[in-house]
Design a protein around this motif. Structure first.
Motif, mmCIF file in Angstrom:
data_model
loop_
_atom_site.group_PDB
_atom_site.id
_atom_site.type_symbol
_atom_site.label_atom_id
_atom_site.label_comp_id
_atom_site.label_asym_id
_atom_site.label_seq_id
_atom_site.Cartn_x
_atom_site.Cartn_y
_atom_site.Cartn_z
ATOM 1 N N LYS A 43 0.842 -1.189 0.000
ATOM 2 C CA LYS A 43 0.000 0.000 0.000
ATOM 3 C C LYS A 43 0.879 1.241 0.000
ATOM 4 O O LYS A 43 2.035 1.214 0.432
ATOM 5 C CB LYS A 43 -0.918 0.021 1.222
ATOM 6 N N VAL A 44 0.325 2.337 -0.500
ATOM 7 C CA VAL A 44 1.022 3.619 -0.518
ATOM 8 C C VAL A 44 1.030 4.203 0.888
ATOM 9 O O VAL A 44 0.001 4.215 1.570
ATOM 10 C CB VAL A 44 0.333 4.593 -1.498
ATOM 11 N N THR A 45 2.169 4.699 1.326
ATOM 12 C CA THR A 45 2.234 5.405 2.599
ATOM 13 C C THR A 45 2.462 6.908 2.412
ATOM 14 O O THR A 45 2.164 7.686 3.297
ATOM 15 C CB THR A 45 3.351 4.834 3.495
ATOM 16 N N ASP A 46 3.000 7.299 1.257
ATOM 17 C CA ASP A 46 3.204 8.710 0.953
ATOM 18 C C ASP A 46 3.415 8.831 -0.553
ATOM 19 O O ASP A 46 3.908 7.902 -1.196
ATOM 20 C CB ASP A 46 4.415 9.263 1.700
ATOM 21 N N SER A 47 3.053 9.994 -1.128
ATOM 22 C CA SER A 47 3.236 10.160 -2.564
ATOM 23 C C SER A 47 3.665 11.572 -2.948
ATOM 24 O O SER A 47 3.493 11.983 -4.091
ATOM 25 C CB SER A 47 1.948 9.808 -3.326
ATOM 26 N N LEU A 84 6.781 8.527 -4.467
ATOM 27 C CA LEU A 84 6.060 7.378 -3.937
ATOM 28 C C LEU A 84 6.872 6.704 -2.833
ATOM 29 O O LEU A 84 8.065 6.430 -2.991
ATOM 30 C CB LEU A 84 5.786 6.366 -5.059
ATOM 31 N N PHE A 126 6.111 3.352 -0.152
ATOM 32 C CA PHE A 126 5.106 2.306 0.037
ATOM 33 C C PHE A 126 5.583 1.261 1.031
ATOM 34 O O PHE A 126 6.775 1.132 1.325
ATOM 35 C CB PHE A 126 4.745 1.649 -1.300
ATOM 36 N N ASP A 134 1.325 7.898 -7.230
ATOM 37 C CA ASP A 134 1.008 6.686 -6.483
ATOM 38 C C ASP A 134 0.585 5.532 -7.382
ATOM 39 O O ASP A 134 0.564 4.379 -6.958
ATOM 40 C CB ASP A 134 -0.054 6.958 -5.415
ATOM 41 N N TYR A 135 0.273 5.808 -8.672
ATOM 42 C CA TYR A 135 -0.057 4.743 -9.613
ATOM 43 C C TYR A 135 1.155 3.863 -9.908
ATOM 44 O O TYR A 135 1.011 2.776 -10.483
ATOM 45 C CB TYR A 135 -0.604 5.330 -10.918
ATOM 46 N N LEU A 192 2.714 2.343 -7.656
ATOM 47 C CA LEU A 192 2.751 1.310 -6.622
ATOM 48 C C LEU A 192 2.805 -0.085 -7.244
ATOM 49 O O LEU A 192 3.599 -0.925 -6.832
ATOM 50 C CB LEU A 192 1.523 1.418 -5.703
ATOM 51 N N ASN A 196 -4.064 11.359 -9.441
ATOM 52 C CA ASN A 196 -2.988 11.433 -8.458
ATOM 53 C C ASN A 196 -2.647 12.881 -8.134
ATOM 54 O O ASN A 196 -2.475 13.250 -6.965
ATOM 55 C CB ASN A 196 -1.757 10.711 -8.993
#
Length: 427
Positions: free
Chosen positions: A237-241, A245, A247, A265-266, A268, A330
């Protein structure tokens, strides 16, 4: 010239060129034909420049015993590449998809290189000529190969798969692109699925996004190594972008956090694919993290850049409706202000092009960006007077030189043919 004899010559002269202007000493020159050129005409020049032999298919130009006559130079190049790949027999991963295949290829190559001597596609040499040239760069020192495959017509991926003979495949996703050649979204799916068809026939395996319904619909009968948001071989999962990015990924209950140099974030799923490949081939998590963190995007793909006046997200190498929607989504979600976008036409969409460009304009109207500039005749046809629209990058560059932007977060995205990279210096 029969194939075994040519392969024997290649082993003695393991360097190949198709450009008479670039002739390494002792190389083999393949006289390919194109829409506006005939490589046969340059065979003599290639020999004079240092090539050991020239492979030709026009008997009329044969003036030297070092000119090797064959029925079809392109087919000979492809058959030589397949024979070479089969002779070496190392594990090979083929990558295709509508969006993200080059980024994913770079990530996979970086991760695999942490443990194995890995060959990967250079740049965008991913077509019927580029794939054979990539395979002919393989040597006995290589332990892995990552080969990117692109296509804009049905049958191309299947042909490339039969040349490269992959053991593993990865389709990043399937979206709206090259509709002029594929005819419909269903045609795109069938074309990309040709990689799965080959692997199904040869008992290969696939790395696959578990939650992608299109890919899962055509993956029957294949052994899957999965990645995704839920239960999978590797989940994440993403944690910051912002700006890059970051993750978290989990395997067997153990979690890790990784930073990247990728904007959006795409990305990921591209990064998770690299993690899944790395873990499948027994690469330690720490080595995977270091490889991903050091992998910088190239050719204006998902790049973040801070200039003296603005912060840029540069994604101007290519664009289609799927990637455009993801990039805008995004960018809309990023917690920064003020925001501006510069969008260029999406090419090769056929008769549906006006509808797709209109859909982008409608998405812009609900995004709340402080500035919007469009570029290209496709956007000009549907944007009316709502947003400024310039016919080409040169006109847009001139405008930005006279009306500079200051303090903006700016997304730049468009098809490569629009050349939006020209505006970067004005921002």
């Amino acid at each position: 010239m029969n194939l075994p004899d040519l392969y024997s010559l290649f082993l003695q002269h393991p360097s190949v060129t198709t450009d008479s202007r670039t002739c390494p000493a002792g190389a083999l020159f393949f006289a390919l034909k194109g829409a506006s050129f005939d490589g046969n005409r340059f065979a003599g020049k290639a020999l004079q420049a240092g090539c050991a032999f020239a492979v030709i298919d026009d008997p009329g130009v044969k003036t030297d015993d070092r000119m090797l006559l064959t029925d079809n130079v392109l087919l000979t190049l492809q058959r030589l590449a397949r024979l070479h790949r089969e002779t070496l027999g190392i594990p090979l991963i083929a990558i295709t998809g509508t969006n993200g295949k080059t980024t994913t290829k770079e990530l996979l190559a970086a991760v695999l290189s942490a443990k194995y001597r890995t060959l990967s596609t250079q740049g965008n040499l991913n077509n019927h000529i580029g794939v054979p040239l990539t395979l002919l760069r393989l040597t006995q020192r290589h332990e892995m190969a990552v080969v990117e495959m692109g296509a804009n017509h049905p049958g191309e991926i299947g042909e490339l798969a039969h040349i490269a003979r992959p053991n593993y495949g990865l389709i990043t996703n399937v979206g709206y692109a090259h509709l002029e050649g594929f005819g419909s979204p269903e045609g795109v799916l069938r074309a990309k699925g040709e990689l799965y068809d080959f692997l199904r026939e040869t008992n290969g395996k696939i790395f696959i996004h578990r939650e992608n319904p299109q890919l899962q619909a055509i993956a029957g009968g294949l052994e899957q190594i999965t990645y995704g948001a839920g239960e999978a071989y590797v989940s994440g999962k993403v944690t910051d972008s912002h700006p890059f990015l970051r993750f978290q990924w989990t395997q067997q209950g153990v979690s890790h956090t990784v930073g990247t140099c990728l904007a959006g974030d795409y990305n990921l799923w591209n990064a998770l694919a690299a993690v899944a490949v790395g873990r499948y081939f027994d690469i330690p998590p720490e080595a995977i993290h270091a490889a991903i963190a050091a992998c910088e995007p190239a050719s204006h793909r998902s790049q973040w850049k801070k200039t003296a006046r603005n912060e840029l997200i540069i994604d101007a190498y290519n664009a289609n409706p799927s990637s455009m929607e993801a990039a805008l989504g995004n960018f809309t979600a990023l917690p920064v202000r003020p925001k501006a976008v510069i969008l260029g036409d999406m090419r090769e969409l056929g008769i549906d092009s006006p509808a797709f460009h209109k859909r982008v304009v409608e998405q812009l109207q609900t995004s709340g960006f402080e500035q919007v500039i469009l570029c290209g005749e496709q956007f000009a046809a549907v944007a009316s007077s709502r947003y400024p629209c310039f016919p080409d990058a040169e006109a847009l560059t001139g405008y930005l030189a006279q009306h500079p932007w200051q303090g903006y977060h700016i997304l730049i995205k468009g098809s490569r043919a629009v050349h939006l990279e020209k505006v970067i210096d004005k921002l």
